[in-house]
Design an enzyme around this catalytic site. Structure first.
Site, mmCIF file in Angstrom:
data_model
loop_
_atom_site.group_PDB
_atom_site.id
_atom_site.type_symbol
_atom_site.label_atom_id
_atom_site.label_comp_id
_atom_site.label_asym_id
_atom_site.label_seq_id
_atom_site.Cartn_x
_atom_site.Cartn_y
_atom_site.Cartn_z
ATOM 1 C CE1 TYR A 123 18.542 -62.147 -41.834
ATOM 2 C CE2 TYR A 123 19.406 -60.269 -43.031
ATOM 3 C CZ TYR A 123 19.612 -61.349 -42.216
ATOM 4 O OH TYR A 123 20.876 -61.663 -41.787
ATOM 5 C CG PHE A 407 21.351 -53.727 -33.725
ATOM 6 C CD1 PHE A 407 20.936 -55.034 -33.907
ATOM 7 C CD2 PHE A 407 20.452 -52.703 -34.012
ATOM 8 C CE1 PHE A 407 19.650 -55.316 -34.363
ATOM 9 C CE2 PHE A 407 19.173 -52.981 -34.469
ATOM 10 C CZ PHE A 407 18.771 -54.282 -34.647
HETATM 11 C C1 LIG Z 1 23.322 -64.405 -45.643
HETATM 12 C C2 LIG Z 1 23.711 -65.802 -45.150
HETATM 13 C C3 LIG Z 1 23.701 -65.818 -43.641
HETATM 14 C C4 LIG Z 1 22.701 -66.829 -45.697
HETATM 15 O O1 LIG Z 1 22.899 -68.087 -45.059
HETATM 16 P P1 LIG Z 1 22.449 -69.484 -45.753
HETATM 17 O O2 LIG Z 1 22.600 -70.556 -44.724
HETATM 18 O O3 LIG Z 1 23.154 -69.622 -47.027
HETATM 19 O O4 LIG Z 1 20.894 -69.248 -46.013
HETATM 20 P P2 LIG Z 1 19.809 -70.390 -46.299
HETATM 21 O O5 LIG Z 1 20.488 -71.566 -46.979
HETATM 22 O O6 LIG Z 1 19.032 -70.702 -45.084
HETATM 23 O O7 LIG Z 1 18.929 -69.611 -47.356
HETATM 24 C C5 LIG Z 1 17.542 -69.451 -47.240
HETATM 25 C C6 LIG Z 1 17.043 -68.815 -48.511
HETATM 26 O O8 LIG Z 1 17.541 -67.475 -48.598
HETATM 27 C C7 LIG Z 1 18.213 -67.281 -49.820
HETATM 28 N N1 LIG Z 1 19.363 -66.418 -49.537
HETATM 29 C C8 LIG Z 1 20.221 -66.557 -48.518
HETATM 30 N N2 LIG Z 1 21.163 -65.612 -48.573
HETATM 31 C C9 LIG Z 1 20.871 -64.848 -49.643
HETATM 32 C C10 LIG Z 1 21.482 -63.718 -50.215
HETATM 33 N N3 LIG Z 1 22.596 -63.192 -49.691
HETATM 34 N N4 LIG Z 1 20.915 -63.201 -51.320
HETATM 35 C C11 LIG Z 1 19.797 -63.737 -51.849
HETATM 36 N N5 LIG Z 1 19.174 -64.830 -51.354
HETATM 37 C C12 LIG Z 1 19.716 -65.371 -50.250
HETATM 38 C C13 LIG Z 1 18.634 -68.653 -50.250
HETATM 39 O O9 LIG Z 1 18.855 -68.739 -51.631
HETATM 40 C C14 LIG Z 1 17.494 -69.512 -49.788
HETATM 41 O O10 LIG Z 1 16.421 -69.399 -50.724
HETATM 42 P P3 LIG Z 1 15.484 -70.659 -51.110
HETATM 43 O O11 LIG Z 1 14.884 -71.097 -49.781
HETATM 44 O O12 LIG Z 1 14.513 -70.078 -52.040
HETATM 45 O O13 LIG Z 1 16.399 -71.653 -51.666
HETATM 46 C C15 LIG Z 1 25.122 -66.186 -45.667
HETATM 47 O O14 LIG Z 1 25.144 -66.081 -47.062
HETATM 48 C C16 LIG Z 1 26.238 -65.324 -45.106
HETATM 49 O O15 LIG Z 1 26.774 -65.655 -44.059
HETATM 50 N N6 LIG Z 1 26.646 -64.228 -45.776
HETATM 51 C C17 LIG Z 1 27.745 -63.380 -45.355
HETATM 52 C C18 LIG Z 1 27.467 -62.645 -44.037
HETATM 53 C C19 LIG Z 1 26.181 -61.864 -44.099
HETATM 54 O O16 LIG Z 1 25.894 -61.155 -45.051
HETATM 55 N N7 LIG Z 1 25.378 -62.011 -43.047
HETATM 56 C C20 LIG Z 1 24.107 -61.309 -42.889
HETATM 57 C C21 LIG Z 1 24.302 -60.225 -41.885
HETATM 58 S S1 LIG Z 1 22.873 -59.208 -41.750
#
Ligand SMILES: CC(C)(COP(=O)(O)OP(=O)(O)OC[C@H]1O[C@@H](n2cnc3c(N)ncnc32)[C@H](O)[C@@H]1OP(=O)(O)O)[C@@H](O)C(=O)NCCC(=O)NCCS
Length: 407
Positions: A123, A407
């Site tokens: 984030y 949360f």
């Molecule tokens: C975390 C999550 C929501 C990311 O969603 P996503 O649609 O793949 O994210 P985006 O494609 O918009 O990624 C944006 C950027 O963040 C990076 N990023 C996203 N998730 C990441 C992670 N877990 N670790 C490292 N980098 C990450 C991407 O590589 C991308 O980087 P770039 O712009 O330099 O290419 C998804 O992996 C997920 O659902 N994970 C499991 C549930 C979870 O952990 N949710 C978070 C709860 S707090």
């Protein structure tokens, strides 16, 4: 083609199932689940990504007020239920949903957003910084002794029917003086904090609640579960899993800890989300037996820099010009912060900044955390040594921020 939009009421059942799926679990449609969801989430804030009929990503927000240093509270969008299903990851879906969410938070008058992150690296790019730490604390009760609680304090169980009369009043007093605490609505108490279905227990008991009373006045409470265990040689090895300890009086705190560390058959006490400035560390006779892990907890994202810098108070006076970058949302700028008698005024300026830092770095400092100098040494915040020490002196608070609400 993926369609990303706010959901409608009739899409809530599929949305809820998609949240569980996104976190890798199976959705259990327990009785009243949809009503709980509707009461807790402001309906207009839930976002989903649709690939055809199928929901492939979820995003939502709670409405909180976040306590800042000095005790004022500002509205905060509680960013939550963020999932993108594995088939659709790394295609920018989170990025799009986050932008919609933060722009909506600004429209809804929320100068901050905050979240608990599943992984710390996700984030920062969106301007969130780790704003409060916690200690995951394990106490083996055998080799340690804690002082007795005061004679005039008694610890008693609180019956379920009395919880709502006892707990919120204590919580509210602590919230008013603890940066990082979040408001709890009546619905939140009823449907989140006091809601105790089997699936939340992870093999432990139902929630127990005790309060510490002086005469008839409750001055603190502890909620916990008991995780029963026996060693093969029949020695008891149970664990008290602390959920919360909240108190308005140090005697009450001592009495609650004495109670929790003296429950027969449960020689370990574990609190995964405790404060970093727990006086117990000083009171215990043999602290080497305590195990602590420092955890990142609440991340915050400032959406209105002047508003937030003016809402908190300061323990020291001074002035600085801050150059705040915000590549993701464009809410940055150059701001002069002047602090007199602990009150800040913050205005945009064309002066050269003393300090340049990202919104995420400002988020990491805003609640008073001692993070300015390490971030400067790591090259994340720029400015002269003198300016950084001024920044640290102005923003840091004697009492570290603490977020007890997950949360
Ligand atoms: C975390 C999550 C929501 C990311 O969603 P996503 O649609 O793949 O994210 P985006 O494609 O918009 O990624 C944006 C950027 O963040 C990076 N990023 C996203 N998730 C990441 C992670 N877990 N670790 C490292 N980098 C990450 C991407 O590589 C991308 O980087 P770039 O712009 O330099 O290419 C998804 O992996 C997920 O659902 N994970 C499991 C549930 C979870 O952990 N949710 C978070 C709860 S707090």
């Amino acid at each position: 083609m993926v369609d990303i939009r706010f959901i409608t009421d009739d899409e809530i059942p599929a949305f809820r199932a998609a949240i569980s799926f996104g976190f890798g679990g199976d959705h259990v449609d327990e009785e009243g689940g949809e009503e709980r969801f509707k009461e807790l989430f402001p309906q207009e804030t839930s976002i989903a990504a649709f690939d055809g009929e199928r929901i492939v990503a979820t995003f939502g927000s709670f409405d909180f007020d976040l306590t800042l240093p000095g005790g004022s509270a500002v509205p905060m969008a509680g960013t939550t239920i963020v999932t993108v299903h594995p088939t659709h990851r790394r295609q920018g879906i989170l990025t799009t949903m986050m932008r919609m969410h933060l722009e909506q938070a600004i429209d809804r008058g929320q100068p901050m957003a905050g979240l608990w992150s599943s992984e710390p690296q996700i984030y920062g790019r969106f301007g969130f910084g780790p704003a409060a730490d916690a200690h995951d604390l394990t106490i083996p009760t055998g080799p340690i002794t804690l002082p007795e609680g005061p004679d005039d304090i008694t610890v008693r169980f609180v019956e379920d029917d009395d919880l709502i009369d006892v707990l919120p009043a204590i919580y509210e007093q602590v919230r008013a003086e603890t940066p990082g605490f979040l408001s709890r609505s009546e619905s939140w108490w009823r449907l989140q904090r006091l809601y105790d279905p089997e699936r939340r227990r992870e093999g432990a008991s139902s929630r127990r609640t005790v309060a510490a009373y002086r005469d008839k006045t409750p001055l603190g409470y502890a909620t916990y579960r008991q995780k029963d265990k026996w060693q093969p040689d029949w020695l008891p090895a149970g664990t008290i899993e602390v959920m919360e300890i909240v108190h308005v009086d140090e005697g009450a705190r001592r009495a609650l800890w004495k109670y929790l560390t003296n429950i027969d058959l449960f020689p370990t006490v574990h609190w995964w989300n405790g404060p970093t400035d727990n006086p117990l560390y000083v009171e215990v006779d043999n602290g080497r037996h305590l195990k602590t892990i420092n955890r990142d907890t609440l991340y915050v994202r400032i959406l209105d820099v002047p508003k937030v810098l003016e809402a908190r108070t300061y323990e020291s006076d001074g002035s600085l010009v801050l150059g705040v970058t915000d590549d993701f949302l464009g809410q940055g700028g150059t701001f002069r912060l002047d602090i007199t008698d602990g009150a800040g005024t913050c205005t945009e300026t064309t002066d050269d900044p003393d300090i340049t830092l990202d919104t995420a770095d400002l988020g990491a400092l805003i609640l008073g955390r001692a993070a300015a100098i390490p971030r400067w040494r790591a090259g994340q915040i720029n400015g002269s040594s003198e300016s950084i020490h001024t920044l640290d002196r102005l923003l840091r608070t004697a009492k570290p921020p603490f977020c007890i609400e997950v949360f």
